[in-house]
Design a protein around this motif. Structure first.
Motif, mmCIF file in Angstrom:
data_model
loop_
_atom_site.group_PDB
_atom_site.id
_atom_site.type_symbol
_atom_site.label_atom_id
_atom_site.label_comp_id
_atom_site.label_asym_id
_atom_site.label_seq_id
_atom_site.Cartn_x
_atom_site.Cartn_y
_atom_site.Cartn_z
ATOM 1 N N GLN A 56 10.262 7.105 12.599
ATOM 2 C CA GLN A 56 10.491 8.100 11.671
ATOM 3 C C GLN A 56 10.947 7.395 10.602
ATOM 4 O OE1 GLN A 56 13.489 10.289 13.719
ATOM 5 N NE2 GLN A 56 11.731 11.672 14.879
ATOM 6 N N THR A 57 12.065 6.730 10.702
ATOM 7 C CA THR A 57 12.754 6.132 9.501
ATOM 8 C C THR A 57 12.174 4.659 9.243
ATOM 9 O OG1 THR A 57 14.952 7.248 9.531
ATOM 10 C CG2 THR A 57 15.115 5.048 8.267
ATOM 11 N N LEU A 58 11.850 4.068 7.880
ATOM 12 C CA LEU A 58 11.509 2.787 7.693
ATOM 13 C C LEU A 58 12.524 2.029 6.895
ATOM 14 C CD1 LEU A 58 7.765 3.670 7.175
ATOM 15 C CD2 LEU A 58 8.706 3.041 9.251
ATOM 16 N N THR A 59 12.804 0.773 7.012
ATOM 17 C CA THR A 59 13.818 0.079 6.198
ATOM 18 C C THR A 59 13.216 -1.489 5.886
ATOM 19 O OG1 THR A 59 15.207 -0.958 8.002
ATOM 20 C CG2 THR A 59 15.847 1.378 6.955
ATOM 21 N N GLY A 60 13.044 -1.785 4.740
ATOM 22 C CA GLY A 60 12.520 -2.934 4.420
ATOM 23 C C GLY A 60 11.328 -3.425 4.320
ATOM 24 N N LEU A 61 10.256 -2.465 4.289
ATOM 25 C CA LEU A 61 8.864 -2.682 4.355
ATOM 26 C C LEU A 61 8.452 -3.449 3.024
ATOM 27 C CD1 LEU A 61 6.409 -2.624 6.488
ATOM 28 C CD2 LEU A 61 5.882 -0.384 5.257
ATOM 29 N N SER A 62 7.766 -4.433 3.041
ATOM 30 C CA SER A 62 7.343 -4.901 1.828
ATOM 31 C C SER A 62 5.919 -4.335 1.328
ATOM 32 C CB SER A 62 7.002 -6.394 1.930
ATOM 33 O OG SER A 62 6.440 -7.101 0.567
ATOM 34 N N VAL A 63 6.108 -4.069 -0.085
ATOM 35 C CA VAL A 63 4.745 -3.398 -0.485
ATOM 36 C C VAL A 63 4.480 -4.222 -1.991
ATOM 37 C CG1 VAL A 63 3.774 -1.236 -1.607
ATOM 38 C CG2 VAL A 63 5.430 -1.121 -0.011
ATOM 39 N N ARG A 64 2.998 -4.438 -1.761
ATOM 40 C CA ARG A 64 2.225 -5.270 -2.709
ATOM 41 C C ARG A 64 1.101 -4.194 -3.398
ATOM 42 N NH1 ARG A 64 -2.418 -8.525 -3.498
ATOM 43 N NH2 ARG A 64 -2.228 -10.000 -5.266
ATOM 44 N N VAL A 65 0.995 -3.970 -4.747
ATOM 45 C CA VAL A 65 -0.250 -3.380 -5.162
ATOM 46 C C VAL A 65 -1.092 -4.413 -6.180
ATOM 47 C CG1 VAL A 65 -0.934 -1.347 -6.718
ATOM 48 C CG2 VAL A 65 1.043 -1.308 -5.324
ATOM 49 N N ALA A 66 -2.160 -4.279 -5.919
ATOM 50 C CA ALA A 66 -3.140 -5.207 -6.577
ATOM 51 C C ALA A 66 -4.484 -4.516 -6.978
ATOM 52 C CB ALA A 66 -3.406 -6.528 -6.064
ATOM 53 N N GLY A 67 -4.929 -4.552 -8.344
ATOM 54 C CA GLY A 67 -6.134 -4.121 -8.824
ATOM 55 C C GLY A 67 -7.339 -5.159 -8.775
#
Length: 441
Positions: A429-440
């Motif tokens: 349910q709860t998520l903590t500290g997930l890394s996210v990267r966005v690239a075009g």
């Protein structure tokens, strides 16, 4: 009062090297020199779609306003005024400020408030924002609720033009908050609580591709913001609403990166962000409701804008913007968050989730739930994040935008410090500290 998901585009709301930006918070990004920070009361901010039977959220507002003695002032100036509503005389079809004020007043009474009254300020009654009689009405209230619509109408009716200073009515509400009252709102009524750089509209893909611009725009896909912000009740982060339901995670990250903010609260529908002591050293938040609140932390994020790169006589590649180093937390019912420590505290009873599945994460080719995709699914970004948390087979997962030329890829990664939490053994349910990267590209 309810906006269909598929019609969400209506606004409620020189050198050879590529330009690389390290995100830092502007010293004025969350400041408002015309107002002192007030932190005696509390905020209950809903991401839109507040259902009549949400006893948890309505009950929290009423309890904080005095329980059985609660007196709720309802402000619906973000709705069209009666003079612009062709159904103003039809109680079954009307959707203007007066009729919506009556609606919310009735709902609050049904949930146990002693009194709930419409505060008569809207585009038909702008002068009332400076009325001493209306100020007396405000002062008799113990809590306030701002309805949804278009937040620009709140700016027009309750602030003094380009000076962006409080009308008498808004000043009275601000003073009541400082003295301990609860101020609540849904959709535009939550968005207007924002400080500097309040979002005014836009879609995630167009925002990632083209960047953000100050102002309101006829093109509802264009990412816009109001530099002076809303009412400034909450300044510890930008606010976005209808986040997963309308796929707004991308626009939230782009706006924060463009404007120098290092945190965004992405509010989900029918779910509230409860903020105690807003603006003070002991500000704390908690989530109430069936969905959740996303927190995007950009302290360590870096943006790379290839569209601004230029070689000798050349031009950059449009849409090749990227963002790395974003921390993504997703809080659900009962979870707490400390803005000063940037710490998520899962609710009592939730425990770390141990993934048992070896199944791979399914492909996601519409991570921001594009309005152009008739087969799109809401909460797509969250779905991939939770799928990654549910499997032990992968440490990373990729999802892409429906649109291409360029196509943006979102990479989720379980880096050090990532934990998923659950109240049962079936799903995280709860998520903590997930890394996210966005690239075009």
């Amino acid at each position: 009062m309810r906006t269909p998901l598929r019609s969400r585009r209506t606004v409620l709301t020189g050198g050879a090297a590529a330009l690389v930006l390290t995100l830092t918070v502007s010293p004025t990004a969350n400041a408002d020199t015309n107002r002192s920070l007030q932190h005696g009361g509390s905020l209950v901010l809903v991401g839109g779609g507040l259902k009549d039977d949400n006893t948890q959220v309505y009950g929290e507002i009423i309890e904080r306003a005095g329980g059985a003695r609660a007196r709720i002032g309802v402000i619906t100036a973000s709705s069209v005024p009666a003079s612009q509503d062709p159904y103003a005389d039809d109680p079954d079809k009307c959707s203007n400020s007066e009729c919506n004020g009556a609606y919310y007043s009735a709902v609050f009474k049904q949930h146990g408030a002693a009194e709930a009254q419409w505060i008569p300020v809207d585009l038909d009654h702008i002068d009332n924002a400076e009325s001493d009689a209306v100020v007396r009405q405000v002062n008799s209230m113990t809590g306030f609720f701002f309805g949804g619509g278009d937040q620009s109408r709140y700016l027009t009716t309750l602030l003094n033009g380009a000076a962006h200073t409080d009308s008498k009515v808004l000043a009275a509400i601000r003073a009541k908050l400082a003295a301990g009252a609860v101020v609540s709102g849904s959709s535009a009524g939550a968005q207007i609580a924002a400080g500097a750089d309040m979002v005014t509209g836009g879609e995630s893909y167009q925002g990632l591709r083209d960047g953000s611009s100050p102002g309101y725009f006829e093109d509802a896909a264009r990412l816009g913001y109001e530099p002076q912000g809303g009412f400034g009740f909450l300044r510890s982060g930008l606010i976005d609403t209808h986040t997963g339901a309308y796929g707004r995670e991308g626009r939230a990250m782009r706006l924060a990166a463009d404007t120098g903010h290092d945190r965004v609260y992405g509010l989900e529908e029918n779910t509230a962000l409860l903020v105690e002591h807003p603006g003070g050293p002991h500000e704390r938040v908690r989530v109430l409701g069936p969905r959740g609140v996303a927190v995007f932390d950009l302290r360590r994020a870096r943006a790379h804008d290839g569209s601004k790169a230029a070689g000798a006589g050349g031009e950059g590649t449009p849409g090749t913007w990227s963002l790395t180093g974003v921390r993504y937390d997703y809080l659900t019912d009962g979870d707490r968050y400390d803005p000063r420590l940037r710490l998520t505290l899962p609710a009592t009873g939730k425990r770390p989730f141990a993934p048992r599945s070896a199944a791979p994460v399914l492909d996601n080719t519409d991570v921001f739930y594009s309005a152009d995709n008739p087969a799109g699914v809401p909460y797509s970004f969250l779905t991939t994040a939770r799928a990654l948390a549910s499997t032990r087979a992968q440490r990373t997962a990729e999802a892409t935008t429906y649109e291409d030329r360029p196509r943006f890829t979102v990479t989720f990664a379980k880096t050090a410090g990532f934990t998923a939490w659950s109240g049962d053994t079936a799903t995280p349910q709860t998520l903590t500290g997930l890394s996210v990267r966005v690239a075009g590209r």
